[in-house]
Design a protein around this motif. Structure first.
Motif, PDB file in Angstrom:
ATOM      1  N   THR A  43       0.834  -1.195   0.000  1.00 58.91           N
ATOM      2  CA  THR A  43       0.000   0.000   0.000  1.00 58.91           C
ATOM      3  C   THR A  43       0.875   1.253   0.000  1.00 58.91           C
ATOM      4  O   THR A  43       2.087   1.194   0.277  1.00 58.91           O
ATOM      5  CB  THR A  43      -0.913   0.023   1.234  1.00 58.91           C
ATOM      6  N   GLU A  44       0.261   2.370  -0.295  1.00 59.67           N
ATOM      7  CA  GLU A  44       0.992   3.642  -0.275  1.00 59.67           C
ATOM      8  C   GLU A  44       1.553   3.918   1.116  1.00 59.67           C
ATOM      9  O   GLU A  44       2.665   4.433   1.260  1.00 59.67           O
ATOM     10  CB  GLU A  44       0.070   4.782  -0.717  1.00 59.67           C
ATOM     11  N   ALA A  45       0.779   3.567   2.144  1.00 62.66           N
ATOM     12  CA  ALA A  45       1.239   3.793   3.519  1.00 62.66           C
ATOM     13  C   ALA A  45       2.474   2.940   3.815  1.00 62.66           C
ATOM     14  O   ALA A  45       3.423   3.406   4.453  1.00 62.66           O
ATOM     15  CB  ALA A  45       0.116   3.457   4.506  1.00 62.66           C
ATOM     16  N   GLU A  46       2.476   1.699   3.342  1.00 60.67           N
ATOM     17  CA  GLU A  46       3.636   0.828   3.556  1.00 60.67           C
ATOM     18  C   GLU A  46       4.858   1.359   2.815  1.00 60.67           C
ATOM     19  O   GLU A  46       5.977   1.341   3.347  1.00 60.67           O
ATOM     20  CB  GLU A  46       3.309  -0.592   3.088  1.00 60.67           C
ATOM     21  N   LEU A  47       4.645   1.836   1.593  1.00 61.05           N
ATOM     22  CA  LEU A  47       5.754   2.386   0.812  1.00 61.05           C
ATOM     23  C   LEU A  47       6.343   3.623   1.481  1.00 61.05           C
ATOM     24  O   LEU A  47       7.568   3.801   1.518  1.00 61.05           O
ATOM     25  CB  LEU A  47       5.302   2.726  -0.602  1.00 61.05           C
ATOM     26  N   GLN A  48       5.486   4.465   2.012  1.00 62.04           N
ATOM     27  CA  GLN A  48       5.967   5.670   2.678  1.00 62.04           C
ATOM     28  C   GLN A  48       6.811   5.321   3.900  1.00 62.04           C
ATOM     29  O   GLN A  48       7.833   5.955   4.173  1.00 62.04           O
ATOM     30  CB  GLN A  48       4.783   6.551   3.071  1.00 62.04           C
ATOM     31  N   GLU A  49       6.383   4.299   4.619  1.00 64.67           N
ATOM     32  CA  GLU A  49       7.142   3.875   5.800  1.00 64.67           C
ATOM     33  C   GLU A  49       8.495   3.299   5.382  1.00 64.67           C
ATOM     34  O   GLU A  49       9.524   3.588   6.001  1.00 64.67           O
ATOM     35  CB  GLU A  49       6.344   2.836   6.578  1.00 64.67           C
ATOM     36  N   LEU A  50       8.507   2.501   4.324  1.00 61.83           N
ATOM     37  CA  LEU A  50       9.748   1.910   3.845  1.00 61.83           C
ATOM     38  C   LEU A  50      10.679   2.965   3.243  1.00 61.83           C
ATOM     39  O   LEU A  50      11.905   2.842   3.316  1.00 61.83           O
ATOM     40  CB  LEU A  50       9.451   0.827   2.809  1.00 61.83           C
ATOM     41  N   GLN A  51      10.100   4.001   2.657  1.00 62.03           N
ATOM     42  CA  GLN A  51      10.911   5.061   2.047  1.00 62.03           C
ATOM     43  C   GLN A  51      11.848   5.697   3.070  1.00 62.03           C
ATOM     44  O   GLN A  51      12.953   6.135   2.731  1.00 62.03           O
ATOM     45  CB  GLN A  51       9.988   6.120   1.441  1.00 62.03           C
ATOM     46  N   GLU A  52      11.431   5.729   4.319  1.00 59.00           N
ATOM     47  CA  GLU A  52      12.270   6.321   5.361  1.00 59.00           C
ATOM     48  C   GLU A  52      13.594   5.575   5.513  1.00 59.00           C
ATOM     49  O   GLU A  52      14.601   6.159   5.943  1.00 59.00           O
ATOM     50  CB  GLU A  52      11.508   6.332   6.692  1.00 59.00           C
TER      51      GLU A  52
END
Length: 213
Positions: A43-52
């Motif tokens: 999900t977009e939320a998971e990607l944002q967390e991984l982007q960190e």
């Protein structure tokens, strides 16, 4: 007589309509309507967390500076291009002692006008164990021949005027059936494996980094 014929035709038509409605009702749902979001897609939320994890200068970002099918084949020159900091295994270190600088200049006099970057064996080994689940001895030593090695300090040195600080922006990702994460960015995809309790202070091990097909 004509009226009976019309009535018979009307009844036959109604019977056909009822039969068609029954067939439609039992035909099952439209397969096109069953198509939903891919459960393996992040999900977009998971990607944002991984982007960190891929902040510029992080070891996850630096792991994307070369392509390899297995962690043991990572290019160490590119991974440690700007050296390693003395505290917390931070990427990038241009501080060297006077003795180290003198030794490097003996090998490369032109380095007088360059930055000198230091990567001690112990620090390199720690990074590889924490992020790749391998030791320095487990690697194929890819790229190390392009760095200067001083036995007395047990460290490698790079001299250059640019930086290898890498920036990675994730564009998508998926979870494989065996629990790995494939994270896509412009130019390729990196595969991560979740660490288990006590294995590493990092959340994921780096499995591979491959070009987009």
């Amino acid at each position: 007589m004509k009226m009976k014929k019309h009535l018979f035709a009307l009844l036959a038509a109604l019977l056909c309509m009822v039969m068609l409605m029954g067939c439609t009702a039992h035909a099952g749902p439209d397969p096109n309507k069953l198509t939903g979001p891919d459960p393996n897609k992040l999900t977009e939320a998971e990607l944002q967390e991984l982007q960190e994890l891929f902040a510029p200068g992080s070891w996850y970002a630096q792991a994307c500076t070369s392509y390899y099918e297995g962690a043991e084949a990572v290019n160490l020159r590119r991974l440690f291009y700007d050296g390693i900091g003395y505290a917390g295994l931070i990427y990038g270190q241009c501080y060297v002692t006077d003795r180290e600088r003198d030794w490097v200049l003996e090998q490369e006099p032109a380095a007088e006008n360059y930055g000198i970057f230091r990567a001690p064996r112990a620090a390199m080994d720690d990074v590889l164990r924490q992020y790749f689940d391998i030791s320095l001895d487990d690697t194929r030593k890819m790229g190390l021949d392009n760095l200067l090695y001083w036995e007395e300090a047990d460290a490698w040195y790079a001299t250059h005027t640019d930086t290898g600080l890498n920036t990675v922006t994730l564009t998508g990702g998926e979870r494989t059936d065996d629990g790995l994460l494939k994270l896509y960015y412009s130019g390729g995809y990196i595969t991560l494996r979740p660490t288990q309790d006590g294995q590493s202070p990092q959340p994921y091990f780096i499995v591979s980094n491959q070009p987009e097909s």
